[in-house]
Design an enzyme around this catalytic site. Structure first.
Site, short mmCIF file in Angstrom:
data_model
loop_
_atom_site.label_atom_id
_atom_site.label_comp_id
_atom_site.label_asym_id
_atom_site.label_seq_id
_atom_site.Cartn_x
_atom_site.Cartn_y
_atom_site.Cartn_z
N SER A 199 -91.07 42.57 5.31
CA SER A 199 -90.56 41.30 4.80
C SER A 199 -90.69 40.21 5.85
O SER A 199 -90.61 40.48 7.06
CB SER A 199 -89.09 41.50 4.43
N TYR A 233 -80.03 44.65 6.39
CA TYR A 233 -81.25 44.85 5.59
C TYR A 233 -82.48 44.45 6.41
O TYR A 233 -83.45 45.20 6.53
CB TYR A 233 -81.18 44.03 4.29
N LYS A 236 -85.98 46.65 8.18
CA LYS A 236 -87.43 46.36 8.12
C LYS A 236 -87.99 46.27 9.53
O LYS A 236 -89.06 46.80 9.84
CB LYS A 236 -87.67 45.05 7.36
#
Ligand code: NAD
Ligand code: UDP
Length: 341
Positions: free
Chosen positions: A125, A150, A154
């Protein structure tokens, strides 16, 4: 025929990618634990493609269960979408996010190693660029400090995969950094189907346009941007899906190692512009008010698309109007989302 295991293939981006893979001659196997998607997606995929895909209801953290998928099938490549993705929830439930997102990827890697599967595409992302506003973000832009668990999953998984590829000389890993995926399949049969009240802009606007939610709150109109609202690089999910087919082809034709690409359009759209585009698509006004900034938001975020264009041959075909009209079609055909199983 080459076979791709799509983990999280029942979800929003995964289901659109399954269609693109199938349309491009790949055989697809789906592994998903249905934690954030409904089994009805498989019926919809069958309607669109005229084929029922092989589906395993497994948690990718469960090595023994996932091993069945590898032992029962000859898999050539894996696209790993399986993961939890809600930013706010990750702040409230960090352990669940680290545990699910990191363990599922590590388990997939272990099994790829054991079964000699060398091609891996990973859903990363633009969030890994952190709070920097040095736009456009190129693949060489430094990794930043993430603002939530979150984002860190990544960031960490990219590093884990770099280390894995270094230790396993036959591994080919492609990291794809998505910007803001929105829109839906042209059939209106699949699209983004969040549980509860959506956090992201497009699902929220869709529900206001459809009358399920009363009004949109625009988070901040005092940013240093032309109209004061934040700018993002929205990319049609069907374009994004096509980017994954190109990534698989890239891995098939390149030597081992790690490759990295942004997937965006390179164009920024402000929240006000997004609302106006959606109003045009649905033919009526979207009730909205202006509220305070949302913590953690940066003013401007968009991709440099040069590398993906040059090396992957990827150029997004669709613009903001097609993103809004496809969202609106999905919303009107499925006002309550998909039914529970
Ligand atoms: P999604 O929630 O719609 O799809 C993810 C799917 O993975 C769901 O069907 C869920 O049931 C499944 N899943 C989750 N944990 C699992 C596990 N342990 N085992 C098996 N299945 C599991 O999300 P999405 O929007 O399609 O995103 C797909 C991937 O792309 C995610 O990794 C996400 O972090 C990443 N991504 C998404 C966006 C976005 O804005 N949607 C942006 C950047 C990156
Ligand atoms: N946004 C908004 N109201 C909402 C949801 C989002 O104004 O109800 C704004 C948000 O502040 C950001 C943009 O829309 O500027 C995109 O937000 P989203 O959560 O979809 O993506 P992200 O900010 O994570 O890239």
């Amino acid at each position: 025929m080459s076979t791709v295991l799509v983990t999280g293939g029942n979800g929003y981006i995964g289901s659109h990618t399954v269609i693109s893979l199938y349309e491009n001659g790949y055989d697809v196997i789906i592994a998903d634990n249905l934690s954030n998607s409904k089994m009805e997606v498989q019926n919809r995929l069958e309607k669109i493609c005229g084929k029922r895909f092989k589906f395993y209801n497994v948690d990718c953290c469960d090595e023994a269960a996932l091993e069945k998928v590898f032992s029962e099938n000859k898999i050539d490549s894996v696209i790993h979408f399986a993961g939890l993705k809600a930013v706010g929830e990750s702040v409230r439930m960090p352990l669940e996010y680290y545990s699910n997102n990191i363990n599922s990827m590590i388990t997939v890697c272990k099994l790829m190693k054991k079964y000699g599967v060398n091609n891996l595409v990973f859903s990363s992302s633009a969030t890994v660029y952190g709070m920097s506003e040095d736009v456009p973000f190129t693949e060489e832009s430094p990794l930043g400090v993430c603002t939530n668990p979150y984002g860190w999953t990544k960031w960490m998984l990219e590093q884990i995969l770099r280390d894995f590829a270094k230790a396993e000389p036959s591994m080919k890993v492609c990291l794809l950094r998505y910007f803001n995926p929105v829109g839906a399949h042209e059939s209106g049969l699949i699209g983004e189907d969040p549980r509860g009240i959506p956090n992201n802009l497009f699902p929220y606007i869709s529900k206001v346009a459809g009358g399920t939610l009363e009004k949109l709150t625009v988070f901040g109109d005092d940013y240093d941007t032309p109209d004061g609202t934040c700018i993002r690089d929205y990319i049609h999910v069907v374009d994004l899906a096509d980017g994954h087919v190109k990534a698989i082809r890239y891995l098939e034709s390149h030597d081992a190692g790690v490759s990295l690409f942004n997937l965006g359009t390179g164009k920024g759209t402000s929240v006000k512009e997004a609302v106006a585009a959606f109003e045009k698509a649905c033919g009526h006004e979207i009730n909205h008010v202006f509220g305070p900034r949302r913590p953690g938001d940066i003013a401007v975020c968009y991709a440099s698309t040069e590398k993906a264009e040059k090396e992957l041959g990827f150029v997004a075909k669709y613009g903001i109007d097609e993103m809004c009209s496809s969202c609106w079609k999905w919303q009107t055909m499925n006002p309550e989302g998909l039914s529970d199983d």
